[in-house]
Design a protein around this motif. Structure first.
Motif, PDB file in Angstrom:
ATOM      1  N   GLU A  77     -11.182  -1.001  12.847  1.00 44.76           N
ATOM      2  CA  GLU A  77     -10.146  -1.557  13.710  1.00 44.76           C
ATOM      3  C   GLU A  77      -9.239  -2.501  12.935  1.00 44.76           C
ATOM      4  O   GLU A  77      -8.018  -2.510  13.146  1.00 44.76           O
ATOM      5  CB  GLU A  77     -10.782  -2.293  14.892  1.00 44.76           C
ATOM      6  CG  GLU A  77     -11.376  -1.366  15.928  1.00 44.76           C
ATOM      7  CD  GLU A  77     -12.082  -2.114  17.047  1.00 44.76           C
ATOM      8  OE1 GLU A  77     -12.360  -3.321  16.888  1.00 44.76           O
ATOM      9  OE2 GLU A  77     -12.360  -1.476  18.072  1.00 44.76           O
ATOM     10  N   ALA A  78      -9.797  -3.252  12.029  1.00 46.97           N
ATOM     11  CA  ALA A  78      -8.991  -4.170  11.220  1.00 46.97           C
ATOM     12  C   ALA A  78      -8.055  -3.391  10.312  1.00 46.97           C
ATOM     13  O   ALA A  78      -6.894  -3.779  10.126  1.00 46.97           O
ATOM     14  CB  ALA A  78      -9.892  -5.080  10.396  1.00 46.97           C
ATOM     15  N   SER A  79      -8.523  -2.286   9.749  1.00 52.40           N
ATOM     16  CA  SER A  79      -7.660  -1.505   8.863  1.00 52.40           C
ATOM     17  C   SER A  79      -6.556  -0.802   9.649  1.00 52.40           C
ATOM     18  O   SER A  79      -5.472  -0.566   9.126  1.00 52.40           O
ATOM     19  CB  SER A  79      -8.483  -0.477   8.084  1.00 52.40           C
ATOM     20  OG  SER A  79      -8.951   0.540   8.938  1.00 52.40           O
ATOM     21  N   GLN A  81      -5.053  -2.107  12.289  1.00 58.67           N
ATOM     22  CA  GLN A  81      -4.109  -3.108  12.758  1.00 58.67           C
ATOM     23  C   GLN A  81      -3.188  -3.609  11.664  1.00 58.67           C
ATOM     24  O   GLN A  81      -2.147  -4.176  11.960  1.00 58.67           O
ATOM     25  CB  GLN A  81      -4.863  -4.290  13.380  1.00 58.67           C
ATOM     26  CG  GLN A  81      -5.473  -3.926  14.714  1.00 58.67           C
ATOM     27  CD  GLN A  81      -6.220  -5.090  15.340  1.00 58.67           C
ATOM     28  OE1 GLN A  81      -6.307  -6.156  14.755  1.00 58.67           O
ATOM     29  NE2 GLN A  81      -6.761  -4.873  16.528  1.00 58.67           N
ATOM     30  N   THR A  82      -3.540  -3.412  10.418  1.00 55.35           N
ATOM     31  CA  THR A  82      -2.643  -3.842   9.345  1.00 55.35           C
ATOM     32  C   THR A  82      -1.449  -2.910   9.344  1.00 55.35           C
ATOM     33  O   THR A  82      -1.592  -1.697   9.490  1.00 55.35           O
ATOM     34  CB  THR A  82      -3.347  -3.811   7.975  1.00 55.35           C
ATOM     35  OG1 THR A  82      -3.825  -2.486   7.724  1.00 55.35           O
ATOM     36  CG2 THR A  82      -4.481  -4.799   7.920  1.00 55.35           C
ATOM     37  N   PRO A  83      -0.236  -3.460   9.189  1.00 53.50           N
ATOM     38  CA  PRO A  83       0.949  -2.594   9.247  1.00 53.50           C
ATOM     39  C   PRO A  83       0.963  -1.628   8.071  1.00 53.50           C
ATOM     40  O   PRO A  83       0.805  -2.021   6.923  1.00 53.50           O
ATOM     41  CB  PRO A  83       2.115  -3.570   9.183  1.00 53.50           C
ATOM     42  CG  PRO A  83       1.553  -4.842   8.646  1.00 53.50           C
ATOM     43  CD  PRO A  83       0.099  -4.845   8.951  1.00 53.50           C
ATOM     44  N   ALA A  84       1.134  -0.369   8.410  1.00 58.28           N
ATOM     45  CA  ALA A  84       1.220   0.656   7.366  1.00 58.28           C
ATOM     46  C   ALA A  84       2.636   0.665   6.822  1.00 58.28           C
ATOM     47  O   ALA A  84       3.593   0.351   7.519  1.00 58.28           O
ATOM     48  CB  ALA A  84       0.864   2.013   7.957  1.00 58.28           C
ATOM     49  N   LYS A  85       2.774   1.015   5.567  1.00 55.12           N
ATOM     50  CA  LYS A  85       4.107   1.076   4.962  1.00 55.12           C
ATOM     51  C   LYS A  85       4.894   2.189   5.628  1.00 55.12           C
ATOM     52  O   LYS A  85       4.392   3.287   5.807  1.00 55.12           O
ATOM     53  CB  LYS A  85       4.007   1.372   3.473  1.00 55.12           C
ATOM     54  CG  LYS A  85       3.656   0.177   2.646  1.00 55.12           C
ATOM     55  CD  LYS A  85       3.814   0.549   1.203  1.00 55.12           C
ATOM     56  CE  LYS A  85       3.732  -0.673   0.319  1.00 55.12           C
ATOM     57  NZ  LYS A  85       3.917  -0.334  -1.072  1.00 55.12           N
TER      58      LYS A  85
END
Length: 100
Positions: A77-79, A81-85
């Motif tokens: 879930e944390a991965s 939520q990080t904005p993807a390029k």
């Protein structure tokens, strides 16, 4: 002079037999109460210690697995939520204007 007193001999025999009877009654009472307690415990539907320990071990293993899976889920879930390029415009394919 008499060395043995018949009264004391009879009293000694009586005391010995009374002690034997008392011991027998005591053993019977213990056996009775033990059987009553065993019956009561069986009626209470209690779990034996080895069964309890087996279920306790299974619960501990299940808890450890659940904690491991929760940690993996939290990481996923944390991965997410990080904005993807955002892909660059040059890398995006263009649609062709020709359509039939």
């Amino acid at each position: 002079m008499q060395t043995r007193n018949p009264f004391l001999d009879e009293f000694s025999k009586l005391a010995t037999s009374a002690a034997g009877v008392a011991q027998g009654v005591g053993e019977e009472a213990r056996a009775f109460w033990r059987s009553q307690m065993e019956r009561m415990v069986l009626d209470m539907d209690l779990v034996r210690r080895d069964e309890f320990d087996a279920v306790k071990d299974l619960a501990a293993a299940a808890r450890a697995e659940a904690d491991s899976l929760k940690a993996r889920l939290d990481a996923l879930e944390a991965s997410m939520q990080t904005p993807a390029k955002a892909p660059s415009k040059a890398a995006t394919p263009k649609k062709s204007a020709k359509s039939s």
